[in-house]
Design a protein around this motif. Structure first.
Motif, PDB file in Angstrom:
ATOM      1  N   LEU A 187      -3.617   4.796   9.713  1.00  0.00           N
ATOM      2  CA  LEU A 187      -2.703   4.858   8.793  1.00  0.00           C
ATOM      3  C   LEU A 187      -4.478   5.804   7.253  1.00  0.00           C
ATOM      4  O   LEU A 187      -5.277   6.316   8.060  1.00  0.00           O
ATOM      5  N   SER A 188      -3.136   6.594   6.578  1.00  0.00           N
ATOM      6  CA  SER A 188      -3.582   7.963   5.996  1.00  0.00           C
ATOM      7  C   SER A 188      -3.037   8.045   4.574  1.00  0.00           C
ATOM      8  O   SER A 188      -2.660   7.580   4.077  1.00  0.00           O
ATOM      9  N   ARG A 189      -3.839   7.471   3.714  1.00  0.00           N
ATOM     10  CA  ARG A 189      -3.322   8.394   1.893  1.00  0.00           C
ATOM     11  C   ARG A 189      -2.821  10.049   1.964  1.00  0.00           C
ATOM     12  O   ARG A 189      -2.262  10.058   1.687  1.00  0.00           O
ATOM     13  N   THR A 190      -3.490  10.960   3.165  1.00  0.00           N
ATOM     14  CA  THR A 190      -3.377  12.364   2.922  1.00  0.00           C
ATOM     15  C   THR A 190      -2.892  13.050   4.296  1.00  0.00           C
ATOM     16  O   THR A 190      -3.449  13.090   5.087  1.00  0.00           O
ATOM     17  N   ARG A 191      -1.715  12.190   4.894  1.00  0.00           N
ATOM     18  CA  ARG A 191      -1.148  12.710   6.507  1.00  0.00           C
ATOM     19  C   ARG A 191      -1.309  14.159   6.643  1.00  0.00           C
ATOM     20  O   ARG A 191      -1.293  14.662   7.780  1.00  0.00           O
ATOM     21  N   GLU A 192      -0.800  14.940   5.710  1.00  0.00           N
ATOM     22  CA  GLU A 192      -0.598  16.263   5.879  1.00  0.00           C
ATOM     23  C   GLU A 192      -1.612  17.192   6.045  1.00  0.00           C
ATOM     24  O   GLU A 192      -2.138  18.321   6.080  1.00  0.00           O
ATOM     25  N   LEU A 193      -2.771  16.461   6.029  1.00  0.00           N
ATOM     26  CA  LEU A 193      -4.467  17.036   6.008  1.00  0.00           C
ATOM     27  C   LEU A 193      -4.279  17.395   7.563  1.00  0.00           C
ATOM     28  O   LEU A 193      -4.206  15.859   8.253  1.00  0.00           O
ATOM     29  N   PRO A 194      -5.373  18.208   8.026  1.00  0.00           N
ATOM     30  CA  PRO A 194      -6.003  18.083   9.258  1.00  0.00           C
ATOM     31  C   PRO A 194      -6.942  16.928  10.010  1.00  0.00           C
ATOM     32  O   PRO A 194      -7.854  16.362   9.610  1.00  0.00           O
TER      33      PRO A 194
ATOM     34  N   LEU B  89       0.811  -1.362  -0.143  1.00  0.00           N
ATOM     35  CA  LEU B  89       0.409   0.051   0.163  1.00  0.00           C
ATOM     36  C   LEU B  89       0.515   1.380  -0.042  1.00  0.00           C
ATOM     37  O   LEU B  89       0.761   2.553   1.511  1.00  0.00           O
ATOM     38  N   PRO B  90       1.092   1.422  -1.228  1.00  0.00           N
ATOM     39  CA  PRO B  90       2.530   2.999  -1.175  1.00  0.00           C
ATOM     40  C   PRO B  90       1.977   3.853  -0.986  1.00  0.00           C
ATOM     41  O   PRO B  90       2.473   4.978  -0.668  1.00  0.00           O
ATOM     42  N   GLN B  91       0.804   4.085  -1.375  1.00  0.00           N
ATOM     43  CA  GLN B  91      -0.159   5.339  -1.028  1.00  0.00           C
ATOM     44  C   GLN B  91      -0.575   5.788   0.155  1.00  0.00           C
ATOM     45  O   GLN B  91      -1.050   5.977   0.990  1.00  0.00           O
ATOM     46  N   TRP B  92      -0.582   4.928   1.197  1.00  0.00           N
ATOM     47  CA  TRP B  92      -1.517   4.432   2.689  1.00  0.00           C
ATOM     48  C   TRP B  92      -0.043   4.725   3.450  1.00  0.00           C
ATOM     49  O   TRP B  92       1.704   4.609   3.388  1.00  0.00           O
ATOM     50  N   GLN B  93      -0.125   5.654   4.298  1.00  0.00           N
ATOM     51  CA  GLN B  93       0.975   6.271   5.526  1.00  0.00           C
ATOM     52  C   GLN B  93       1.119   6.210   6.708  1.00  0.00           C
ATOM     53  O   GLN B  93      -0.252   6.089   7.127  1.00  0.00           O
ATOM     54  N   VAL B  94       1.603   5.451   7.597  1.00  0.00           N
ATOM     55  CA  VAL B  94       1.103   6.082   9.069  1.00  0.00           C
ATOM     56  C   VAL B  94       0.986   6.867   9.680  1.00  0.00           C
ATOM     57  O   VAL B  94       2.191   8.304  10.024  1.00  0.00           O
ATOM     58  N   ARG B  95       0.174   7.639   9.933  1.00  0.00           N
ATOM     59  CA  ARG B  95      -0.762   8.924  10.762  1.00  0.00           C
ATOM     60  C   ARG B  95       0.110   9.262  12.385  1.00  0.00           C
ATOM     61  O   ARG B  95       0.616   9.880  12.405  1.00  0.00           O
ATOM     62  N   ARG B  96      -0.219   8.038  13.396  1.00  0.00           N
ATOM     63  CA  ARG B  96      -0.084   8.129  14.236  1.00  0.00           C
ATOM     64  C   ARG B  96      -0.105   6.241  15.168  1.00  0.00           C
ATOM     65  O   ARG B  96      -0.351   6.475  14.811  1.00  0.00           O
TER      66      ARG B  96
END
Length: 154
Positions: free
Chosen positions: A90-97, A71-78
């Motif tokens: 996990l999030s696709r857009t971790r830069e969002l609030p 899942l390269p488009q997913w990143q650990v957010r927290r």
């Protein structure tokens, strides 16, 4: 998503929730049921890395490497430890609030299992639905839909 895939994902989610620790056999089951790129000729370095991590028992690193591979488009957010449990998002857009992001959040007493639970849920969401590329047409059209021949319209 097919009914079988939904059932498998739900069953795997239940197993993750009930597990106390990750084992090599459990990790092999997760890979067999969720991975589309493992093993992959184009990703041989990443799959070899995941295999080395599994052989060494580095379950947390192996779970993170699976996310990177599959899942390269997913990143650990927290990743947070609170009141005896690890919480993984996990999030696709971790830069969002937080309030705008549509993240996947799981929790477990074991860090690797919390990450793997989030991975399995993200795989379930990211899985393509199994439906034909061309919509099906009903063959039992009623009498209301009868063909009409018009010779001269003008």
């Amino acid at each position: 998503m097919s009914l079988y895939a939904e059932h498998t994902s739900a069953e795997l989610g239940d197993r993750l929730r009930d597990a106390y620790a990750v084992t090599a056999e459990f990790m092999a089951d997760i890979i067999d049921q969720t991975c589309r790129r493992f093993p992959s000729a184009g990703q041989s370095g990443k799959t070899a890395h995941v295999e080395r991590l599994i052989r060494s028992g580095a379950w947390t690193d192996a779970a993170l490497a699976l996310i990177d591979l599959e899942l390269p488009q997913w990143q650990v957010r927290r990743l947070v430890y609170d009141e005896g449990e690890w919480h993984c998002a996990l999030s696709r857009t971790r830069e969002l609030p937080d309030w705008l992001d549509q993240s996947i959040e799981t929790h477990h007493a074991d860090l690797a299992l919390a990450i793997l639970a989030a991975y399995v849920e993200a795989q379930r969401i990211a899985a393509p639905e199994t439906r034909p590329s061309v919509p099906a047409v009903r063959r039992d059209a009623g009498s209301f839909y009868e063909p009409l021949f018009v010779d001269n319209i003008g």
